[in-house]
Design an enzyme around this catalytic site. Sequence first.
Site, PDB file in Angstrom:
ATOM      1  N   GLY A  46       4.518  -1.599  -4.069  1.00 42.23           N
ATOM      2  CA  GLY A  46       4.481  -2.924  -3.450  1.00 42.23           C
ATOM      3  C   GLY A  46       3.043  -3.358  -3.264  1.00 42.23           C
ATOM      4  CD  GLN A  51      -1.682  -4.154   0.064  1.00 37.13           C
ATOM      5  OE1 GLN A  51      -0.575  -4.535  -0.305  1.00 37.13           O
ATOM      6  NE2 GLN A  51      -2.008  -2.876   0.137  1.00 37.13           N
ATOM      7  CB  CYS A  98      -1.427   1.509   3.139  1.00 36.92           C
ATOM      8  SG  CYS A  98      -1.915  -0.206   2.904  1.00 36.92           S
ATOM      9  CG  LEU A  99      -1.739   0.727  -3.121  1.00 41.56           C
ATOM     10  CD1 LEU A  99      -1.230  -0.416  -3.981  1.00 41.56           C
ATOM     11  CD2 LEU A  99      -2.160   1.908  -3.978  1.00 41.56           C
ATOM     12  CG  HIS A 140       3.776  -1.119   4.059  1.00 40.20           C
ATOM     13  ND1 HIS A 140       3.327   0.121   4.461  1.00 40.20           N
ATOM     14  CD2 HIS A 140       2.714  -1.718   3.434  1.00 40.20           C
ATOM     15  CE1 HIS A 140       2.050   0.254   4.108  1.00 40.20           C
ATOM     16  NE2 HIS A 140       1.660  -0.837   3.478  1.00 40.20           N
ATOM     17  CD  GLU A 141       3.716  -4.239   0.256  1.00 43.27           C
ATOM     18  OE1 GLU A 141       2.660  -4.831   0.545  1.00 43.27           O
ATOM     19  OE2 GLU A 141       3.730  -3.068  -0.158  1.00 43.27           O
ATOM     20  CG  HIS A 144      -0.166  -5.410   3.895  1.00 45.54           C
ATOM     21  ND1 HIS A 144      -1.327  -4.883   4.417  1.00 45.54           N
ATOM     22  CD2 HIS A 144       0.392  -4.413   3.165  1.00 45.54           C
ATOM     23  CE1 HIS A 144      -1.459  -3.621   4.020  1.00 45.54           C
ATOM     24  NE2 HIS A 144      -0.422  -3.307   3.264  1.00 45.54           N
TER      25      HIS A 144
END
Length: 170
Positions: A46, A51, A98-99, A140-141, A144
Amino acid sequence: MALREIVTLPDPILRRKAKPVREFGPDLQQVIEDMIETMRQAPGVGLAAPQIGLSDRLIVVEYPIDDTQEDSPKKLYVVVNPELKKISEETEVATEGCLSIPGMMGDVERALAVTVAGRTRRGQPVKIKAEGWLARIFQHEIDHLDGVVYTDRASRVWRPAPGEDVIDNV
Ligand code: ZN
């Protein structure tokens, strides 16, 4: 298509509330293509627009249709202006990465099932029912987009030891 650089903490864009998308023209389509490519290359399951440094309410998710099967085909979701609609009372604790927070993992309690409502990349209304890991990825997304990262919600955060299970990054 182009790969975009993934921004990491402490970049302030990750702490900003992103703005709703209003134009569904070629610029948005290009951003979506770049986000899909960047997510796949990372690799991640995702990615949210902040991000890649864009404060827009836009996420992409790609996850196996049947995550109990190793060779399951994946399904790609592009959701513009996503909102969590139904949120189950039942929750589950699982380990996330997380990226935008490389080299860390954390245990996060999240709703087991959610319904996500938003727009497709062409601006049509869309509703997605998700359970388990897919529901977790959407939560999670969407966090963000509100300037929230998983470590804000985690009961425990740690740096994985070498060889510790690699988990899906989002
Ligand atoms: Zn993330």
